[in-house]
Structures are given as C-alpha cells and as structure tokens.
Design a protein around this motif. Structure first.
Motif, PDB file in Angstrom:
ATOM      1  N   PHE A 294      26.394  96.190   6.485  1.00 34.64           N
ATOM      2  CA  PHE A 294      27.231  96.608   7.542  1.00 34.64           C
ATOM      3  C   PHE A 294      28.524  96.304   7.605  1.00 34.64           C
ATOM      4  O   PHE A 294      28.693  95.101   6.869  1.00 34.64           O
ATOM      5  N   ILE A 295      29.434  96.934   8.252  1.00 35.14           N
ATOM      6  CA  ILE A 295      30.908  96.697   8.079  1.00 35.14           C
ATOM      7  C   ILE A 295      31.553  96.461   9.456  1.00 35.14           C
ATOM      8  O   ILE A 295      32.659  96.338   9.523  1.00 35.14           O
ATOM      9  N   ASP A 296      30.595  96.620  10.574  1.00 36.07           N
ATOM     10  CA  ASP A 296      30.981  96.149  11.838  1.00 36.07           C
ATOM     11  C   ASP A 296      29.955  96.167  12.891  1.00 36.07           C
ATOM     12  O   ASP A 296      28.966  96.585  12.379  1.00 36.07           O
ATOM     13  N   SER A 297      30.257  95.558  13.925  1.00 40.74           N
ATOM     14  CA  SER A 297      29.332  95.579  15.055  1.00 40.74           C
ATOM     15  C   SER A 297      30.032  95.567  16.408  1.00 40.74           C
ATOM     16  O   SER A 297      31.238  95.352  16.425  1.00 40.74           O
ATOM     17  N   CYS A 298      29.339  95.436  17.516  1.00 37.51           N
ATOM     18  CA  CYS A 298      30.001  95.561  18.829  1.00 37.51           C
ATOM     19  C   CYS A 298      30.827  94.352  18.866  1.00 37.51           C
ATOM     20  O   CYS A 298      31.848  94.323  19.989  1.00 37.51           O
ATOM     21  N   ARG A 299      30.228  93.307  18.600  1.00 37.89           N
ATOM     22  CA  ARG A 299      31.109  91.758  18.630  1.00 37.89           C
ATOM     23  C   ARG A 299      31.091  91.253  19.922  1.00 37.89           C
ATOM     24  O   ARG A 299      31.601  90.298  20.214  1.00 37.89           O
ATOM     25  N   HIS A 300      30.231  91.758  21.005  1.00 34.62           N
ATOM     26  CA  HIS A 300      30.318  91.253  22.318  1.00 34.62           C
ATOM     27  C   HIS A 300      28.880  91.147  22.941  1.00 34.62           C
ATOM     28  O   HIS A 300      28.612  90.636  23.994  1.00 34.62           O
ATOM     29  N   CYS A 301      27.655  91.731  22.326  1.00 33.12           N
ATOM     30  CA  CYS A 301      26.410  91.722  22.784  1.00 33.12           C
ATOM     31  C   CYS A 301      25.973  90.162  22.564  1.00 33.12           C
ATOM     32  O   CYS A 301      26.454  89.448  21.851  1.00 33.12           O
ATOM     33  N   GLU A 302      24.619  90.003  23.024  1.00 30.68           N
ATOM     34  CA  GLU A 302      24.137  88.695  22.684  1.00 30.68           C
ATOM     35  C   GLU A 302      23.872  88.488  21.451  1.00 30.68           C
ATOM     36  O   GLU A 302      23.998  87.100  20.867  1.00 30.68           O
ATOM     37  N   ALA A 303      23.339  89.310  20.629  1.00 28.38           N
ATOM     38  CA  ALA A 303      23.148  89.241  19.154  1.00 28.38           C
ATOM     39  C   ALA A 303      24.285  88.956  18.460  1.00 28.38           C
ATOM     40  O   ALA A 303      24.260  88.007  17.648  1.00 28.38           O
ATOM     41  N   CYS A 304      25.382  89.708  18.780  1.00 30.52           N
ATOM     42  CA  CYS A 304      26.651  89.307  17.887  1.00 30.52           C
ATOM     43  C   CYS A 304      27.156  88.052  18.488  1.00 30.52           C
ATOM     44  O   CYS A 304      27.800  87.337  17.204  1.00 30.52           O
ATOM     45  N   LYS A 305      27.084  87.713  19.485  1.00 31.20           N
ATOM     46  CA  LYS A 305      27.730  86.331  20.025  1.00 31.20           C
ATOM     47  C   LYS A 305      26.779  85.119  19.339  1.00 31.20           C
ATOM     48  O   LYS A 305      27.170  84.019  19.282  1.00 31.20           O
ATOM     49  N   GLU A 306      25.401  85.492  18.889  1.00 33.09           N
ATOM     50  CA  GLU A 306      24.703  84.299  18.125  1.00 33.09           C
ATOM     51  C   GLU A 306      24.549  84.422  16.801  1.00 33.09           C
ATOM     52  O   GLU A 306      23.969  84.338  16.158  1.00 33.09           O
ATOM     53  N   ASP A 307      25.640  85.395  16.098  1.00 33.85           N
ATOM     54  CA  ASP A 307      25.905  85.571  14.735  1.00 33.85           C
ATOM     55  C   ASP A 307      24.750  86.299  14.135  1.00 33.85           C
ATOM     56  O   ASP A 307      24.141  86.122  13.109  1.00 33.85           O
ATOM     57  N   LEU A 308      24.146  87.087  15.039  1.00 30.84           N
ATOM     58  CA  LEU A 308      23.090  87.923  14.599  1.00 30.84           C
ATOM     59  C   LEU A 308      23.373  89.509  14.574  1.00 30.84           C
ATOM     60  O   LEU A 308      22.760  90.170  15.204  1.00 30.84           O
ATOM     61  N   GLU A 309      24.426  89.763  13.722  1.00 31.31           N
ATOM     62  CA  GLU A 309      25.024  91.060  14.164  1.00 31.31           C
ATOM     63  C   GLU A 309      24.025  92.124  13.435  1.00 31.31           C
ATOM     64  O   GLU A 309      24.272  93.331  13.915  1.00 31.31           O
ATOM     65  N   GLN A 310      23.119  91.801  12.577  1.00 29.40           N
ATOM     66  CA  GLN A 310      22.195  92.724  12.117  1.00 29.40           C
ATOM     67  C   GLN A 310      21.206  93.405  13.266  1.00 29.40           C
ATOM     68  O   GLN A 310      20.695  94.448  12.908  1.00 29.40           O
ATOM     69  N   TYR A 311      21.240  92.526  14.440  1.00 24.59           N
ATOM     70  CA  TYR A 311      20.477  93.059  15.456  1.00 24.59           C
ATOM     71  C   TYR A 311      21.398  93.406  16.559  1.00 24.59           C
ATOM     72  O   TYR A 311      20.934  93.377  17.846  1.00 24.59           O
ATOM     73  N   CYS A 312      22.774  93.922  16.418  1.00 18.78           N
ATOM     74  CA  CYS A 312      23.453  94.113  17.383  1.00 18.78           C
ATOM     75  C   CYS A 312      22.878  95.332  18.450  1.00 18.78           C
ATOM     76  O   CYS A 312      22.276  96.187  18.017  1.00 18.78           O
ATOM     77  N   GLU A 313      23.087  95.044  19.464  1.00 18.06           N
ATOM     78  CA  GLU A 313      22.338  95.885  20.629  1.00 18.06           C
ATOM     79  C   GLU A 313      23.133  97.031  20.693  1.00 18.06           C
ATOM     80  O   GLU A 313      22.659  98.092  21.379  1.00 18.06           O
ATOM     81  N   GLU A 314      24.220  97.237  20.259  1.00 17.56           N
ATOM     82  CA  GLU A 314      24.785  98.678  20.435  1.00 17.56           C
ATOM     83  C   GLU A 314      24.701  99.387  19.086  1.00 17.56           C
ATOM     84  O   GLU A 314      25.171 100.441  18.781  1.00 17.56           O
ATOM     85  N   GLY A 315      24.069  98.564  17.789  1.00 20.19           N
ATOM     86  CA  GLY A 315      23.955  99.146  16.506  1.00 20.19           C
ATOM     87  C   GLY A 315      25.100  98.563  15.708  1.00 20.19           C
ATOM     88  O   GLY A 315      26.245  98.736  15.895  1.00 20.19           O
ATOM     89  N   MET A 316      24.670  97.855  14.756  1.00 17.03           N
ATOM     90  CA  MET A 316      25.694  97.689  13.676  1.00 17.03           C
ATOM     91  C   MET A 316      26.182  99.060  13.081  1.00 17.03           C
ATOM     92  O   MET A 316      25.378 100.016  13.091  1.00 17.03           O
ATOM     93  N   VAL A 317      27.320  98.783  12.413  1.00 18.08           N
ATOM     94  CA  VAL A 317      27.784 100.101  11.567  1.00 18.08           C
ATOM     95  C   VAL A 317      27.448  99.796  10.178  1.00 18.08           C
ATOM     96  O   VAL A 317      28.028  99.262   9.301  1.00 18.08           O
ATOM     97  N   PRO A 318      26.386 100.575   9.859  1.00 18.01           N
ATOM     98  CA  PRO A 318      26.128 100.568   8.375  1.00 18.01           C
ATOM     99  C   PRO A 318      27.270 100.934   7.481  1.00 18.01           C
ATOM    100  O   PRO A 318      28.386 101.697   7.789  1.00 18.01           O
TER     101      PRO A 318
END
Lengths: 351, 351
Positions: free
Chosen positions: B91-115
C-alpha cells in the motif's frame, strides 16, 4: 455400597426410566451428597441417545448440573462438613499433575478429565453415574460450595451452562462498557447475557428470532440484533469486542465474524460441530475464532461466589423425574426458558 | 507527469504486455523512485485476471514488491535523499487518523489502505499503478529503507511475502525454543521458515510432499512433518506453539488445528478463501484460528532491519519482463523456488 434410586437409560433407544444404582461409601477424601436438584443439559440427550460417535456406555445415568447437601464426609475431608450446600459439575476427577491441572484448568486435563457420567471410573472401576439420582459420592476437590442465598433449584444449571459462558467471559477479559454479543438465546445464551451484563458490558443479543427481543432485554441485554436483517448486521459491522456463539449445531460463523473489531475474538461454546469460516473475514481485521469448554474447579467456584454476590441464577422450569423424556423432546424444539431442572425428591417417589 | 515504460494488462483476458503510463512529479512529501526489481506475488495473477469478485480496474500495472533508488525528492521530504535504496510494499497511503493507523497498523486502516496498484487514487485521481514499471512516486511515509548489505533482487519479495509471515510471527510472539509449524512451502512458507528459525524457534515444515524435506531443512526447518501420514501427525498432536498456514486455496484446517497445544493459535495467511474448522477441535484445548495480512509500515521497516542484521532475503528466480506470462503459468503449478522477481531494466528494453 449404597443402593440409590436413579433415572437412566439402558440403551441408546431406551427412554429415561427408573433404575437402581450403587454409590460407594465415602473414601478418605470423599463427600457423600444427597442430591436435591439436577439440571438437564443438551449433552445429556446426545449421550443418552449415543449421538456422539458411538462413545456412550450403558447403563447410563445422565446429569452433570448437580445441587445437594453433604450427608457424610471421609476421614480426611477438610473443605466440607455435613449439611453444606454443594454442587458437582461436568467432571469428578482429573490427573492432577499435568500442566492444565496445575494451572487449575482441569477441563483441559491432558490425560482427560473424568466425566461425571458416561465414563469408566479410573479409580474405582465400573461406570460413573450422574445427577438424575438421589445421591452421589465425589472427591472433595471436585465439589463446589454453593452460596446459601441463591435459589437452589436455579443454581443447578450454573454448573455446566453457567460456567461454559463465565469462563470465556473471564478468559477474554470482558470489561465494563465493552460491546459483547451473545448468539443464540437458550440455556447457554441466557447465562452469557446475565454474566456479561453483570460485568457492566453493553450486551447485544444476536438472534434470528425477533420474538426473543423482549426476553433478552429482560435478562439484561442492552440491544437485540436480528441476524437475518442485513441492514442491521451492516450497521453493527466491526463493532464488537467479543462474541459468544452458543448455537448448538453446525453453522456459518462468517456473518458474526464480520461484527468483530480488529484483533477481537468469536468464541464457539455451543457447537462441537463443523462451522464455516472464511479466511478473508479473519485476515481483514486479524480476527480470531476460538473454542472453550466449561471451566476449572477454581473458576467454577469463583463463578458461584460471583453469582452469590450478584444474585445471579439460571431461569429454570422445575420438573419431576417422570417428565424427563418429555423435557428432552421439548428441548429439541427449544421449548424451554431456559433450562429444565429435575426435582430429585420426585425420583424416590417414582422408583 | 513523466511518461514511464511499464508492463500491464488492458483487460482480464489480456496477457501482461508493454504499455506506457504516467507517473506524477513528486509533491512536497513524495519521493520518485527508479525501480530496479519487482517481485511477482500470487495476488498479481488474481488481480490481473479479475479473479477476486470483479474488483479489477484496467488498465492495470501489477507489482507490490518494489525495490529501487530514490531519484528525486519533494521539498518537504526529510527521510530520504537521492540515491537511497528503498522499497514499496502493498500500500502507498492510508487515512492516517483511524485507530489502526495511529497504532502503526495501516494494513487494517478503517477507511481502507490505498493499494499500490489496482485502486483508485483518492488523492491524485486516476488509478494506482504498481511495480512492473520503470518508476513510481510515493509519499515518503509509505516508503521503506532497505539495508545496503542485502542482495537487492532478493529483497523485493520481503515487501509482501516477507512481511506477511514476519508480522504474525512477531504478533504471536515467537520465542526461542518454541515449536512453530509452517504449512506449505512456497513464496510465503519459505519466508516463515527463515524468520522463525532466525528467532531461534524449532521450526517444523508441514507439507504434503516428502520431496520438499531437503529444501525445507536447507531453509532452516528442524523437522519436516508429512501431513498425509496419520502416524506422524498423531505423534505431533497438541505439541505446537504456533502454526502459520500459507496454503493459498480453500482447505481443511482440522488436521493442523489438532497439532496445537492448549491456548495456541493457527494463523491463516495464505487463504482468503473458505477454510474448514470443527468446533470440537477448537474447544477441546481452547485453540484459536486467526487471520493476518501483511504488516504496517513501522513493522515492515523493523523486518527489513532484522533482515539486514541477519542477512535474510528471499530465494528468487530473476526474470525479464517478457517472461511474466510464462512465470504466471509456472506459479500456478508451484514451479518456482520461491519467488519470481522481474529485472526492471528489461522493461525499458522491451518497450
């Protein structure tokens, strides 16, 4: 030996009927118990009718949700005295030296726990006989103390149905405010709702039947989610901290899996059967599916103490022993709220 | 915009063939990367051929195991400079503000990572294009630093296959001496063996093919367990601390579940498909089945640093771009040890 009136089955096709069994005199570490109430568990039907892969041993006296009073104690018994209100659950012994036993998880004993009925007794020979019976003799270490303030007849199902839900609720560490789902409102499910609510969780009853909504809320559920309504299921997607699945038949876990938050768990406690799981529904949020069976002796005691403090018991329908066969048929139609309990005084009258 | 030579597909039935795509000039936080190597993941085939429920977007340039050097940096880039050896993963981006992104788990980004490819680009519009291409432009926060001591071409598969195994191995906390099973010896499985062995685990390769024993031991496995041999499977029952299941098709988990100790986990990392599970196999020892996908940016960097320190890379077969279609066919027959990597220099020559 003591001749004891009981109800049991002589073969997989026989009805449950009066019989007489022998109970041993208490050994040094044993307590003899005069049984007052015995719950009927769905697994009693499976075992009486030999529906679990041919492992049934006859004659069989079912019953592993036992409440009674101590009538006699062995010379070295220290935990109980005559007259104490006690219970016996799903097992009456275990190896006592494996890792599981040492961790108070006798239900996972590596050499196999000794079931309360439908088993060969490794220490005394013969078969173990359960609670559809006037009395039972059990090692004090496998006997539970029951708080006197509780409604005795309604305590019986705690020894199996209760601990089956309490144990995963504690193991997966339910906290106040967490969103906990209980799938299926029966003997197991109604205890899940009560325990999770007592711990301060936001409990959601997940059911196919809109008709169960009122009962579920009465038991302590904050919400009812109708699993056949795709819109409602979508609204609750990825929002649960724990789901306890009590459905007792093979079924599809995927609709429930999708309700879990990331890193959360669905615990199967009802189905000792195949269940459907899709890898993508696990992987997308690192979700987990687990299983759990009953609980250890220490945890069962903790549950009973918790019930005493919070005045929690099962919702039961008390029956006489000569109604057992009819009760089985009604259970197969889910026609009971939520557990049948045998009034053991009726056994003596019937035999 | 920069015109860039690439290999991609125009439709689900078209072969992978030369094409020209646009790459944006680096924005303030972007780095432009001249790609040197691009791994071929099994998911490239599924997406190129639209085998995942009709979600494929054409034209498509696959590739999410990318290694190259920074050629240009945006004004505010701080992490990288021209010439740095870097990687891009799934992935090349993610929402950067959901719980998953805040926990460095961008692969589970709640708004969806950008493949990295086969997605609409939410920030710049158009489609994202992957690594079968001369160059790519990516936000520096989604770029990984690659240790210079490693064999560059063999690093590429770490960005997907590698992190897919490393992440569960770390999440389920593999310790020295633990018994770890890896089911399936392919692009994923061979990385699982290498990582678990490097962490000091007793690694057991679990495979249907006795012919893979020698290779598995060469990769670091201590033992090989042939899953079609019931006696061997019985000998290993209830003995594993963790099992990583890399089988990429629907399959029955029950034989592997029975290998787990009490309270341990089987992690499905290969099958985004239905898998068979029996409730009794979970419940008897409170076992768990989980899923896991790739890893976050921080964990992927940790893995690359670990690889640098321990000199771990994938086993690869380097190919030219005009061999991609043949490589796909060989992958479908598991005829590769263990990952194809495209020499991107060959793309320009072919276009």
């Amino acid at each position: 030996m003591t001749k004891t009136a009981a109800f049991g089955v002589q073969s997989e096709t026989a009805p449950v009927a009066p019989m007489t069994i022998d109970r041993r005199e208490p050994g040094e570490h044993d307590v003899a118990i005069e049984i007052e109430y015995s719950g009927i568990c769905h697994s009693d039907i499976h075992q009486a009718r030999n529906e679990w892969g041919g492992g049934s041993l006859y004659p069989m006296v079912p019953g592993h949700e036992i409440v009674g009073r101590v009538s006699k104690t062995g010379a070295k018994v220290t935990k109980y005295k005559e007259g104490d209100l006690v219970g016996v659950g799903v097992f009456i012994d275990s190896c006592r030296h494996c890792e599981a036993c040492k961790e108070d998880l006798e239900q996972y004993c590596e050499e196999g726990m000794v079931p309360t009925y439908n088993a060969e007794d490794p220490k005394y020979g013969g078969l173990t006989f359960g609670g559809y019976s006037e009395r039972i003799t059990v090692d004090e270490n496998y006997v539970l103390r029951i708080p006197e303030n509780l409604d005795k007849k309604a305590v019986a199902p705690l020894l199996c149905a209760g601990i089956t839900l309490y144990s995963p609720i504690r193991h997966w560490n339910v906290q106040p405010g967490q969103k906990v789902g209980v799938v299926g409102l029966g003997g197991l499910g109604h205890m899940g709702v009560k325990f999770a609510a007592a711990l301060g969780a936001h409990v959601v009853m997940i059911t196919t039947s809109p008709g169960k909504a009122e009962d579920a809320k009465h038991l302590g559920a904050s919400e009812v989610l109708i699993s056949k309504d795709p819109d409602s299921m979508a609204q609750h997607a990825s929002s649960f901290d724990l789901i306890l699945d009590t459905v007792p038949v093979p079924h599809d876990l995927n609709p429930y899996l999708n309700l879990l938050k990331r890193d959360k768990t669905l615990v199967v406690v009802g189905a000792l059967d195949p269940v459907e799981v899709h890898g993508a529904n696990l992987a997308r949020k690192r979700r987990q599916v687990a299983g759990s069976i009953i609980g250890g002796i220490a945890e069962t005691q903790e549950m009973l103490d918790f019930c005493g403090e919070n005045n929690i018991v099962s919702d039961v329908e008390l029956i006489n022993a000569d109604y057992i066969n009819e009760a089985y048929e009604r259970m197969l139609k889910s026609d009971v709220k939520y557990r049948f309990v045998i009034d053991v005084a009726s056994i003596k009258q019937s035999t």
